[in-house]
Design an enzyme around this catalytic site. Structure first.
Site, short mmCIF file in Angstrom:
data_model
loop_
_atom_site.label_atom_id
_atom_site.label_comp_id
_atom_site.label_asym_id
_atom_site.label_seq_id
_atom_site.Cartn_x
_atom_site.Cartn_y
_atom_site.Cartn_z
N HIS A 102 0.85 -1.20 0.00
CA HIS A 102 0.00 0.00 0.00
C HIS A 102 0.88 1.25 0.00
O HIS A 102 1.92 1.33 0.66
CB HIS A 102 -0.99 -0.02 1.16
CG HIS A 102 -0.45 0.27 2.52
ND1 HIS A 102 -0.33 1.55 3.02
CD2 HIS A 102 -0.03 -0.56 3.51
CE1 HIS A 102 0.14 1.50 4.25
NE2 HIS A 102 0.34 0.25 4.57
N ASP B 238 6.00 2.91 6.84
CA ASP B 238 4.70 2.26 6.66
C ASP B 238 3.88 3.11 5.68
O ASP B 238 3.31 4.11 6.07
CB ASP B 238 4.00 2.16 8.01
CG ASP B 238 2.63 1.50 7.93
OD1 ASP B 238 2.33 0.89 6.89
OD2 ASP B 238 1.87 1.60 8.90
N GLU C 193 -5.25 1.71 2.21
CA GLU C 193 -5.10 0.58 3.14
C GLU C 193 -5.35 1.01 4.57
O GLU C 193 -5.96 0.28 5.37
CB GLU C 193 -3.70 -0.02 3.00
CG GLU C 193 -3.49 -1.32 3.78
CD GLU C 193 -2.95 -1.12 5.19
OE1 GLU C 193 -2.79 -2.13 5.91
OE2 GLU C 193 -2.67 0.03 5.59
N GLU C 194 -4.86 2.20 4.93
CA GLU C 194 -4.91 2.64 6.32
C GLU C 194 -6.32 2.93 6.83
O GLU C 194 -6.53 3.08 8.02
CB GLU C 194 -4.04 3.90 6.50
CG GLU C 194 -2.55 3.69 6.26
CD GLU C 194 -1.85 2.89 7.35
OE1 GLU C 194 -2.54 2.43 8.27
OE2 GLU C 194 -0.63 2.74 7.27
N ASP D 42 4.42 -5.38 3.65
CA ASP D 42 4.11 -4.29 4.57
C ASP D 42 5.12 -4.33 5.70
O ASP D 42 6.01 -5.18 5.73
CB ASP D 42 2.67 -4.44 5.09
CG ASP D 42 2.02 -3.11 5.46
OD1 ASP D 42 2.75 -2.19 5.89
OD2 ASP D 42 0.79 -2.99 5.33
N HIS E 100 3.66 4.07 12.87
CA HIS E 100 2.67 5.15 12.93
C HIS E 100 3.15 6.35 13.73
O HIS E 100 2.34 7.17 14.17
CB HIS E 100 1.31 4.65 13.46
CG HIS E 100 0.52 3.91 12.44
ND1 HIS E 100 -0.85 3.75 12.51
CD2 HIS E 100 0.89 3.27 11.31
CE1 HIS E 100 -1.27 3.05 11.47
NE2 HIS E 100 -0.22 2.74 10.74
#
Length: 333
Positions: free
Chosen positions: A63, A165, A197-198, A220, A307
């Site tokens: 992603h 990410d 995706e998130e 990922d 994140h």
């Protein structure tokens, strides 16, 4: 600096929160065009790169969107309230810099009368240094998205910065594509850089529905268990090789595919780890559930501080993952 860093610096620097992936897609397409036969973009914004073949359809997905924030309200003094785009942890947000698509930068802070232990997202705001609401509205409108603004660097074989990410998953696919450019394989290879995706794995399912792969592999990041006083034990360490996912909260990977990924690693001299992620999930789940179901696996890059604006991973794990994926692609008959 390594080639991994150079690619990440280019792809990772593009503005691309969920639903706003255009700049990332353009950066990836410019690099990928050298290695594949055709490139298409679907209605959800997925970038689909194909190396044509008559054998099995293999889909590799990473992603390209990132987490971020979106402006929801501007008060009379010009401070901007916001909502999250994807999963955010308030402890990672205090006094960090964010950047809007037009280049406007601001600092996230909090209502100081609220005890820190009681803070929620409702107590946070973005300060762009505006004089008042009218001044702020010259730079930011309701509905504008912003992303983390922080330096990216490589040190002692380790990358650090925002949005590993999952821009590092995109880099992994680009490296694998390069290795496969001259490789002999009859398989029909699809490298898909997915959107959104998130916020619910939205792009991957649509792409897999269109391609109808025989096997799909997601790439990922994954959490690590190598930090001090880790509360949730996890058998994945940064720098000890890419991880082959066994399962997470959203998917149980196909055992035969897991075994084939591990064998591909062994065949090309890449050490692998096994990943069981107890919290969270990836595109793997959406790929698995498309149409009548797809055999799936996942290769993950061990990453610390996911994140946050300062994620961290090892260059060697990225290089190993790309090598493993290229070997897997030519070994499926």
């Amino acid at each position: 600096m390594s080639k991994v860093f150079d690619l990440w610096n280019e792809v990772g620097g593009a503005f691309g929160p969920s639903g706003r992936e255009d700049a990332v897609r353009e950066a990836i397409a410019a690099i990928a065009g050298e290695y594949i036969d055709d490139i298409t973009t679907d209605a959800l914004g997925n970038l689909i790169c194909r190396k044509k073949g008559s054998g099995k359809k293999l889909l590799f997905a990473a992603h390209m969107d990132s987490i971020g924030v979106v402006a929801t309200w501007i008060d009379d003094k010009g401070f901007i309230r916001f909502s999250q785009v994807g999963g955010l942890f308030k402890g990672d947000l205090i006094n960090i810099t964010v950047r809007f698509a037009n280049g406007t930068r601001g600092v996230i802070s909090y209502e100081e009368k609220t005890p820190f232990k009681d803070l929620t997202m409702d107590n946070l705001f973005i300060d762009i240094g505006a004089k008042d609401k009218a001044d702020a509205e010259q730079y930011v409108q309701i509905g504008d998205f912003a992303v983390f603004e922080a330096p990216r660097f490589e040190q002692n074989g380790v990358l650090c910065g925002p949005y590993l990410d999952n821009r590092i998953g995109c880099v992994t696919l680009l490296l694998a594509m390069e290795q496969l450019a001259e490789a002999e394989t009859e398989n029909d290879l699809y490298f898909v850089f997915t959107s959104q995706e998130e916020v619910g794995l939205r792009g991957a399912g649509a792409a897999a529905f269109s391609v109808e792969p025989d096997i799909a592999i997601a790439v990922d990041v994954t959490d690590t268990g190598d930090l001090p006083e880790r509360k949730t034990p996890m058998a994945v360490d940064m720098g000890k090789g890419p991880a082959v996912k066994v399962m997470d909260r959203s998917v149980i990977c196909t055992p035969a595919v897991c075994a084939a990924l591990e064998q591909a690693g062994a065949d090309c001299g890449v050490a692998t780890q096994r990943e069981i992620l107890q919290f969270g999930g990836t595109d793997t789940a959406a790929l698995q559930k498309t149409r009548a179901g797809v055999q799936v696996g996942a290769v993950s890059i061990p990453t610390r501080y996911i994140h946050s604006p300062s994620e961290m991973c090892a260059v060697s794990d990225v290089e190993g993952a790309a090598k493993l994926l290229a070997r897997f692609a030519v070994g499926q008959n």
